[in-house]
Every structure is written in structure tokens, then in C-alpha cells.
Design an enzyme around this catalytic site. Structure first.
Site, short mmCIF file in Angstrom:
data_model
loop_
_atom_site.label_atom_id
_atom_site.label_comp_id
_atom_site.label_asym_id
_atom_site.label_seq_id
_atom_site.Cartn_x
_atom_site.Cartn_y
_atom_site.Cartn_z
N GLY A 21 14.27 14.95 -8.82
CA GLY A 21 13.17 14.74 -7.88
C GLY A 21 13.45 13.62 -6.91
O GLY A 21 12.54 12.86 -6.54
N ALA A 22 14.69 13.52 -6.44
CA ALA A 22 15.10 12.37 -5.63
C ALA A 22 14.83 12.54 -4.14
O ALA A 22 15.15 11.65 -3.36
CB ALA A 22 16.60 12.09 -5.83
N ASN A 23 14.21 13.64 -3.74
CA ASN A 23 13.98 13.85 -2.31
C ASN A 23 12.78 13.07 -1.78
O ASN A 23 12.63 12.91 -0.57
CB ASN A 23 13.81 15.34 -2.00
CG ASN A 23 12.61 15.94 -2.72
OD1 ASN A 23 12.65 16.09 -3.93
ND2 ASN A 23 11.55 16.25 -1.99
N GLY A 25 9.29 10.03 -2.86
CA GLY A 25 8.59 9.17 -3.80
C GLY A 25 9.48 8.27 -4.63
O GLY A 25 10.46 7.69 -4.15
N GLY A 27 11.61 8.93 -6.93
CA GLY A 27 12.99 9.38 -7.05
C GLY A 27 13.84 8.98 -5.87
O GLY A 27 15.00 8.57 -6.03
N SER A 150 4.00 7.50 -17.69
CA SER A 150 2.76 7.27 -16.93
C SER A 150 1.72 6.63 -17.83
O SER A 150 1.68 6.89 -19.05
CB SER A 150 2.23 8.61 -16.40
OG SER A 150 0.92 8.46 -15.86
N TYR A 176 -2.08 17.04 -17.88
CA TYR A 176 -1.18 16.00 -17.38
C TYR A 176 -0.96 14.94 -18.46
O TYR A 176 0.18 14.52 -18.70
CB TYR A 176 -1.76 15.37 -16.12
CG TYR A 176 -0.87 14.32 -15.49
CD1 TYR A 176 0.40 14.65 -15.03
CD2 TYR A 176 -1.31 13.00 -15.33
CE1 TYR A 176 1.23 13.69 -14.46
CE2 TYR A 176 -0.50 12.05 -14.75
CZ TYR A 176 0.77 12.40 -14.31
OH TYR A 176 1.59 11.44 -13.75
#
Length: 308
Positions: A21-23, A25, A27, A150, A176
Site C-alpha cells: 500500500g505504498a502508493n 498515505g 505507506g 490501529s 474493522y
């Protein structure tokens, strides 16, 4: 105790890292600061197009960065397996695996393998990914696995009878919380199993507090006009930037003093913001019997068996 900052990240030249998820936020900022200190970073993202755009932005800030994009959808077990095979074929070392990708509060939906989307993405996909990458982690002295947790784990409960909300009424926040409790329990149990197997690797968890990311963009709250305004107000009053939110993750990933099985987060009011420090988690997250049961369930659901 000295406040930890980005300047405390050591030289990472010669280290290899994967950030899911590095694209965007957390990440993105994790990948950027790892690359800034010399690590060769794989941006593992569902959308190669968005990841390439983020890579270009990162390299504009760090022209000498060693950054590679590899396609990975952690909600799809076939994609996870293919990624693990490609990485092992191309690289013989993995010093840092950042299990970061995630989503929050979508309408009820399931992955193509039948998992509730948050449970499948936030927990099961990263469980399977870690299993596929274990041989490379095991062969890399001092390897670390860092899990983005979280504060929502505090209201989580693992429902072993119906984890995917097939019969019980769906509540996005309950789903969640369950996924993030599972994610944190996995982090702790993985450390115990590393120790038990004599593997010189560490598993560490970290949470960003209330970080202003786009994680709520695709849920019902973020899509409504009033809900979006509430999110923006909360970001301003309670939150901190995504870059600051990445600090506990980077501390866990790079600090020589970060301990296996530890949990890091912001040190401010209710752990919503502030400089990173060691934090505590709920009694439920430390239940070793439930964690072992969860591990077995994850193996059965994903078909990925390791450290059993």
C-alpha cells in the site's frame, strides 16, 4: 526519554524493503523515508498505474532513491502468491516487510475467496504474504516484519463462528475492529513463533494514531457531504499528517532499540497524535490461546501454512 524523529533513522544502504500500500498515505511516507536513508524499496500496490505515479513523485523528492513497483492486491490470495514468487525469483534478501496496506469501514463486501473485505485485506492477505516470503526473511539476518495496527483493535472481537458476517448483522466498525485486533494478534504471535523456531527475525507492531490519510475515502462516511466534512474536521482537530503518522511505523522498522513483540504509537492524548513511543494494547490482543486458534484459522482459510 529522547524524542524519536526521522533524523534517527539509521543508514539503510544495502537493505531491501517491501511496503504494501505504498502508493499513498502511511505507506507512501514509509517508503519515502526508507528510500531517503538508502534502502532499496519495493512499492507493493494494487494499482500499478497509481504506484508508478507515486514512485515518480517520490523520486522527484529523492532522485537517488532505489524504488521498484510490483503489483500486489493483498485482498486476492492468487495475487499474494504470485507476488511472493516474483519477489523470491528476483531478490535473495528481505530485511524489512511492512504489512501496511489496508482499508476501513466499507459497505459489506467480500473478497473473491469469500472473506469479509476488511478481514481479508487487513489480516488474511498479510498473513499469507508473510508466509510466502518467510523463506527469504529467514535467509536474511536481522529481518523485520512490521505490522500497521490501529487503536481500533481496542473494540475488536474475533468471531470464530462468523468472521465474514455471513449470518450476523454487518457493522462496519465491528468488522474493522476485528480485522485490526487480528492484525495485532498476528504480530505478537509471529514473534513468539520466530523465537520458538530459532529464527533471527523480529515481528513488531505500530499504529499511526489519528492520521489524516485517504483510508476513509471509499466508505459511506467519506463519500457523503456531511460525513466528509466531519472527517475533515476530525483531521484538523484531532489528527496529524500521514507523514507524522508514519513515524511509529518507521521507528519499529528501523530503530536498533525496537524490540520484537513490541507495539509503538503516538505518545500524545489517547495516542491520537504525537511523537512515537512504546504503547500498550488490550488484554485480548495478548491472549496466546486465542492467537494460536486465530493462526490455525488463518492457515485453513488461506491455505498458507508456516511456523505451525
Amino acid at each position: 526519554m529522547k524524542t524519536w524523529t526521522f533524523d534517527d533513522i539509521p543508514d539503510l544502504t544495502g537493505k531491501r524493503a517491501i511496503v504494501t500500500g505504498a502508493n499513498s498515505g502511511l505507506g507512501y511516507w514509509t517508503a519515502l523515508h526508507l528510500a531517503r536513508r538508502g534502502a532499496a524499496v519495493v512499492m507493493a500496490c494494487r494499482s500499478a498505474e497509481r504506484a508508478m505515479a507515486s514512485r515518480d513523485r517520490l523520486l522527484a523528492a529523492i532522485p537517488a532513491g532505489q524504488v521498484e513497483v510490483m503489483e500486489l492486491d493483498v485482498a486476492d490470495l492468487d495475487s499474494v502468491k504470485a507476488f511472493g514468487q516474483r519477489y523470491a525469483h528476483n531478490h535473495d534478501a528481505l530485511h524489512l516487510l511492512c504489512n501496511n496496506a489496508g482499508l476501513a469501514l466499507p459497505p459489506l463486501s467480500h473478497t473473491r475467496h469469500g472473506f469479509e473485505l476488511q478481514f481479508g485485506t487487513n489480516f488474511l492477505g498479510h498473513f499469507a504474504l508473510t508466509g510466502h516470503l518467510l523463506p527469504t526473511l529467514r535467509a536474511t539476518p536481522g529481518a523485520r516484519v512490521v505490522h500497521t495496527a490501529s487503536i481500533a483493535h481496542r473494540f475488536g472481537r474475533i468471531d470464530f463462528d462468523d468472521p465474514h458476517f455471513r449470518t450476523r448483522r454487518y457493522q462496519d466498525m465491528a468488522a474493522y475492529g476485528q480485522s485490526k485486533l487480528a492484525n495485532l494478534m498476528f504480530a505478537f504471535e509471529l514473534q513468539r513463533r520466530f523465537v520458538g523456531a530459532g529464527i533471527e527475525a523480529t515481528s513488531i507492531a505500530a499504529h499511526p494514531g489519528y492520521a489524516a490519510t485517504n483510508i476513509s475515502a471509499n466508505n459511506s462516511l467519506g463519500k457523503s457531504r456531511i460525513g466528509n466534512a466531519m472527517v475533515r474536521l476530525g483531521d484538523r482537530l484531532l489528527g496529524q499528517s500521514a507523514e507524522t503518522g508514519a513515524m511509529p511505523i518507521l521507528l519499529a522498522a528501523t530503530s536498533p532499540t525496537a524490540a520484537g513483540g513490541a507495539y509503538y504509537g503516538p505518545g500524545g492524548w489517547f495516542e491520537l497524535r504525537g511523537s512515537p513511543r512504546l504503547v500498550d494494547s488490550t488484554r485480548a490482543s495478548k491472549d496466546t490461546a486465542v492467537a494460536a486458534r486465530l493462526w490455525t484459522m488463518a492457515e485453513n482459510l488461506t491455505g498458507v501454512h508456516f511456523l505451525s
